[in-house]
Design a protein around this motif. Structure first.
Motif, PDB file in Angstrom:
ATOM      1  N   PRO A 232       0.823  -1.282   0.045  1.00  0.00           N
ATOM      2  CA  PRO A 232       0.041  -0.044  -0.036  1.00  0.00           C
ATOM      3  C   PRO A 232       0.919   1.208   0.163  1.00  0.00           C
ATOM      4  O   PRO A 232       1.757   1.298   0.664  1.00  0.00           O
ATOM      5  CB  PRO A 232      -0.843  -0.028   1.292  1.00  0.00           C
ATOM      6  CG  PRO A 232      -0.822  -1.487   1.646  1.00  0.00           C
ATOM      7  CD  PRO A 232       0.745  -2.088   1.164  1.00  0.00           C
ATOM      8  N   LEU A 233       0.430   2.123  -0.898  1.00  0.00           N
ATOM      9  CA  LEU A 233       1.169   3.525  -0.853  1.00  0.00           C
ATOM     10  C   LEU A 233       0.600   4.624  -0.310  1.00  0.00           C
ATOM     11  O   LEU A 233       0.901   5.587  -0.098  1.00  0.00           O
ATOM     12  CB  LEU A 233       1.467   3.640  -2.402  1.00  0.00           C
ATOM     13  CG  LEU A 233       2.225   2.908  -3.325  1.00  0.00           C
ATOM     14  CD1 LEU A 233       2.373   3.149  -4.614  1.00  0.00           C
ATOM     15  CD2 LEU A 233       3.464   2.648  -2.503  1.00  0.00           C
ATOM     16  N   GLY A 234      -0.556   4.334   0.080  1.00  0.00           N
ATOM     17  CA  GLY A 234      -1.545   5.582   0.715  1.00  0.00           C
ATOM     18  C   GLY A 234      -3.048   5.485  -0.028  1.00  0.00           C
ATOM     19  O   GLY A 234      -3.246   4.659  -1.083  1.00  0.00           O
ATOM     20  N   GLU A 235      -3.576   6.564   0.472  1.00  0.00           N
ATOM     21  CA  GLU A 235      -5.156   6.570   0.140  1.00  0.00           C
ATOM     22  C   GLU A 235      -5.183   8.068  -0.508  1.00  0.00           C
ATOM     23  O   GLU A 235      -4.449   8.838  -0.526  1.00  0.00           O
ATOM     24  CB  GLU A 235      -6.229   6.585   1.255  1.00  0.00           C
ATOM     25  CG  GLU A 235      -6.033   5.315   2.056  1.00  0.00           C
ATOM     26  CD  GLU A 235      -7.332   5.043   3.016  1.00  0.00           C
ATOM     27  OE1 GLU A 235      -7.972   6.198   3.180  1.00  0.00           O
ATOM     28  OE2 GLU A 235      -7.528   4.161   3.724  1.00  0.00           O
ATOM     29  N   THR A 236      -6.122   7.892  -1.618  1.00  0.00           N
ATOM     30  CA  THR A 236      -6.547   9.073  -2.127  1.00  0.00           C
ATOM     31  C   THR A 236      -8.000   9.424  -2.137  1.00  0.00           C
ATOM     32  O   THR A 236      -9.089   8.556  -2.307  1.00  0.00           O
ATOM     33  CB  THR A 236      -6.239   8.836  -3.690  1.00  0.00           C
ATOM     34  OG1 THR A 236      -4.966   8.817  -3.911  1.00  0.00           O
ATOM     35  CG2 THR A 236      -6.737  10.257  -4.552  1.00  0.00           C
ATOM     36  N   ALA A 237      -8.401  10.683  -1.913  1.00  0.00           N
ATOM     37  CA  ALA A 237      -9.894  11.218  -1.785  1.00  0.00           C
ATOM     38  C   ALA A 237     -10.756  10.823  -3.125  1.00  0.00           C
ATOM     39  O   ALA A 237     -10.196  10.781  -4.126  1.00  0.00           O
ATOM     40  CB  ALA A 237      -9.870  12.544  -1.243  1.00  0.00           C
ATOM     41  N   LEU A 238     -11.875  10.489  -2.948  1.00  0.00           N
ATOM     42  CA  LEU A 238     -12.686  10.375  -4.111  1.00  0.00           C
ATOM     43  C   LEU A 238     -12.982  11.780  -4.866  1.00  0.00           C
ATOM     44  O   LEU A 238     -12.861  11.589  -6.228  1.00  0.00           O
ATOM     45  CB  LEU A 238     -14.074   9.637  -3.928  1.00  0.00           C
ATOM     46  CG  LEU A 238     -13.911   8.167  -3.143  1.00  0.00           C
ATOM     47  CD1 LEU A 238     -15.297   7.745  -2.787  1.00  0.00           C
ATOM     48  CD2 LEU A 238     -13.642   7.301  -4.587  1.00  0.00           C
ATOM     49  N   PHE A 239     -13.488  12.520  -4.145  1.00  0.00           N
ATOM     50  CA  PHE A 239     -13.708  13.813  -4.732  1.00  0.00           C
ATOM     51  C   PHE A 239     -12.676  14.861  -4.710  1.00  0.00           C
ATOM     52  O   PHE A 239     -11.751  15.132  -3.762  1.00  0.00           O
ATOM     53  CB  PHE A 239     -15.119  14.345  -4.215  1.00  0.00           C
ATOM     54  CG  PHE A 239     -16.123  13.566  -4.266  1.00  0.00           C
ATOM     55  CD1 PHE A 239     -17.043  13.434  -5.301  1.00  0.00           C
ATOM     56  CD2 PHE A 239     -16.604  12.465  -3.139  1.00  0.00           C
ATOM     57  CE1 PHE A 239     -18.115  12.701  -5.553  1.00  0.00           C
ATOM     58  CE2 PHE A 239     -17.721  11.502  -3.452  1.00  0.00           C
ATOM     59  CZ  PHE A 239     -18.272  11.606  -4.511  1.00  0.00           C
ATOM     60  N   ALA A 240     -12.655  15.741  -5.768  1.00  0.00           N
ATOM     61  CA  ALA A 240     -11.632  16.982  -5.829  1.00  0.00           C
ATOM     62  C   ALA A 240     -12.184  17.882  -4.889  1.00  0.00           C
ATOM     63  O   ALA A 240     -13.679  18.182  -4.601  1.00  0.00           O
ATOM     64  CB  ALA A 240     -11.800  17.333  -7.300  1.00  0.00           C
ATOM     65  N   ASP A 241     -11.262  18.783  -4.432  1.00  0.00           N
ATOM     66  CA  ASP A 241     -11.711  19.894  -3.715  1.00  0.00           C
ATOM     67  C   ASP A 241     -12.532  20.670  -4.191  1.00  0.00           C
ATOM     68  O   ASP A 241     -12.326  21.104  -5.522  1.00  0.00           O
ATOM     69  CB  ASP A 241     -10.349  20.717  -3.138  1.00  0.00           C
ATOM     70  CG  ASP A 241      -9.400  20.106  -2.270  1.00  0.00           C
ATOM     71  OD1 ASP A 241      -9.905  18.986  -1.507  1.00  0.00           O
ATOM     72  OD2 ASP A 241      -8.278  20.434  -2.335  1.00  0.00           O
ATOM     73  N   GLY A 242     -13.765  21.200  -3.667  1.00  0.00           N
ATOM     74  CA  GLY A 242     -14.729  22.086  -4.364  1.00  0.00           C
ATOM     75  C   GLY A 242     -15.856  21.179  -5.281  1.00  0.00           C
ATOM     76  O   GLY A 242     -16.623  21.887  -5.627  1.00  0.00           O
ATOM     77  N   ASP A 243     -15.607  20.110  -5.272  1.00  0.00           N
ATOM     78  CA  ASP A 243     -16.638  19.014  -5.987  1.00  0.00           C
ATOM     79  C   ASP A 243     -17.691  18.933  -5.094  1.00  0.00           C
ATOM     80  O   ASP A 243     -17.477  18.899  -4.138  1.00  0.00           O
ATOM     81  CB  ASP A 243     -15.954  17.807  -6.464  1.00  0.00           C
ATOM     82  CG  ASP A 243     -16.820  17.091  -7.249  1.00  0.00           C
ATOM     83  OD1 ASP A 243     -17.823  17.568  -7.894  1.00  0.00           O
ATOM     84  OD2 ASP A 243     -16.564  16.109  -7.491  1.00  0.00           O
TER      85      ASP A 243
END
Length: 353
Positions: A232-243
């Motif tokens: 595992p390298l890390g997590e990424t949010a589903l939604f962009a900032d402001g979306d």
């Protein structure tokens, strides 16, 4: 006639919820439009499908308590059942893959992975070789026991990867092509309570993206095909900032499936509850994801996503609104634009063959 022009779409569904079983649809190679042709209702709840590499056969799970799998031959008049469904030795198989002459299912309720041999004529043999998962997670409602949600043949065909929502883990297994027995070679635990559901491989083969259902996010992993290990390298949010992902109070956010573009530049994730498709840009290596935006899935409760082999069109199986919606993908930005839809009650997946 090119390979793409000869493709048809096959749509799985939940017959217990009013689905037609397996629907065959014509596919317009220029517009991506689908036109229904036939339905096949010989198997209960064919919720997930997998075509053979030569496009002559189609395999389906039967997502019922006493789970089964079925083999079809593909004809101009639609799929034709080759033999009665074969028990998989597990409950509620939700996903399947083909590997080394075998069909492999992920059995959600029983928390196991089953393997059935495929005969020279495409039929399934038995009994199934069953590998039970063990463990639990912190969610008292969803993670009391293992829940194998998906299983994939890793690039190269020598390994299997399964995602278990109940144990917050990914398992790398070897498959014996003679006996059909599977053996766990590596198990990676993700963040407690994340609930991994489905995976998507980068076309380069070196990275895997995990769709987490219970703690909505994408987990990036490095895949070592030689040793069969995930890091595992890390997590990424589903939604962009402001979306703006719809009404946050409408329903819990439950990601379901993801696909990667054939050129490895973009990833799309279906999000139930928000009824959105999230767009991520990938870096050249495939190790980093950047949220771009999200768009409406065109219906309700997108259970599956599928991509046309050319990368030009994206398809969402919207279970609750009962339709397949297709999108034209902008090559430069990866943003999908809704192009059309086709009724498909209780739709659960789309594949092409």
């Amino acid at each position: 006639m090119t390979t793409e022009q000869g493709l048809r779409a096959y749509i799985g569904s939940f017959t217990q919820a009013g689905g037609a079983g397996i629907t065959t649809a014509a596919l317009d190679p220029e517009t991506g439009a689908l036109t229904p042709l036939h339905t096949t209702a010989e198997v209960a709840n064919p919720s997930f499908l997998a075509p053979s590499r030569d496009r002559r056969r189609l395999y389906a799970v039967s997502e019922i308590e006493h789970g089964a799998a079925a083999a079809f031959t593909l004809t101009p008049d639609g799929p034709r059942l080759l033999a009665p469904p074969v028990p998989v030795g597990g409950a509620s198989p939700t996903h399947l893959t083909l590997a080394a002459g075998h069909l492999v299912t992920a059995n959600y309720t029983s928390g196991s992975v089953s393997t059935l041999p495929i005969g020279p004529d495409g039929t399934l043999g038995g009994p199934a070789a069953v590998l039970a998962h063990h463990g639990s997670g912190p969610d008292p409602e969803r993670q009391k026991t293992p829940h194998a949600h998906s299983v994939y043949a890793a690039p190269g065909g020598t390994r299997l990867l399964s995602a278990d929502l109940g144990t917050d883990s990914l398992r790398s297994c070897s498959l014996d092509p003679v006996t059909g027995m599977t053996q766990i070679r590596d198990e990676v635990r993700l963040r407690p309570g994340s609930g991994p559901r489905h995976l998507a491989f980068h076309p380069g083969g070196g990275h895997v993206y995990v769709v987490n259902e219970l703690a909505p996010a994408l987990t990036r992993c490095r895949w070592d095909a030689e040793h069969g290990t995930l890091t595992p390298l890390g997590e990424t949010a589903l939604f962009a900032d402001g979306d703006q992902p719809g009404d946050p109070g409408a329903e819990p956010c439950h990601p379901s499936a993801a696909v990667v573009s054939p050129d490895g530049r973009f990833l799309w994730t279906a999000v139930r509850g928000r009824d959105r498709i999230c767009v991520h840009a990938l870096d050249v290596s495939g190790a980093e994801l950047t949220p771009v935006t999200s768009v409406s899935c065109g219906g309700s409760w997108p259970r599956d996503l599928a991509m046309h082999p050319t990368g030009r069109f994206l398809y969402a199986a919207n279970e609750r609104s009962g339709d397949i919606t297709w999108f034209t993908v902008d090559h430069a930005t990866g943003v999908p634009t809704r192009t059309g839809s086709m009724p498909a009650p209780a739709a659960s997946c789309v594949v092409f063959a």
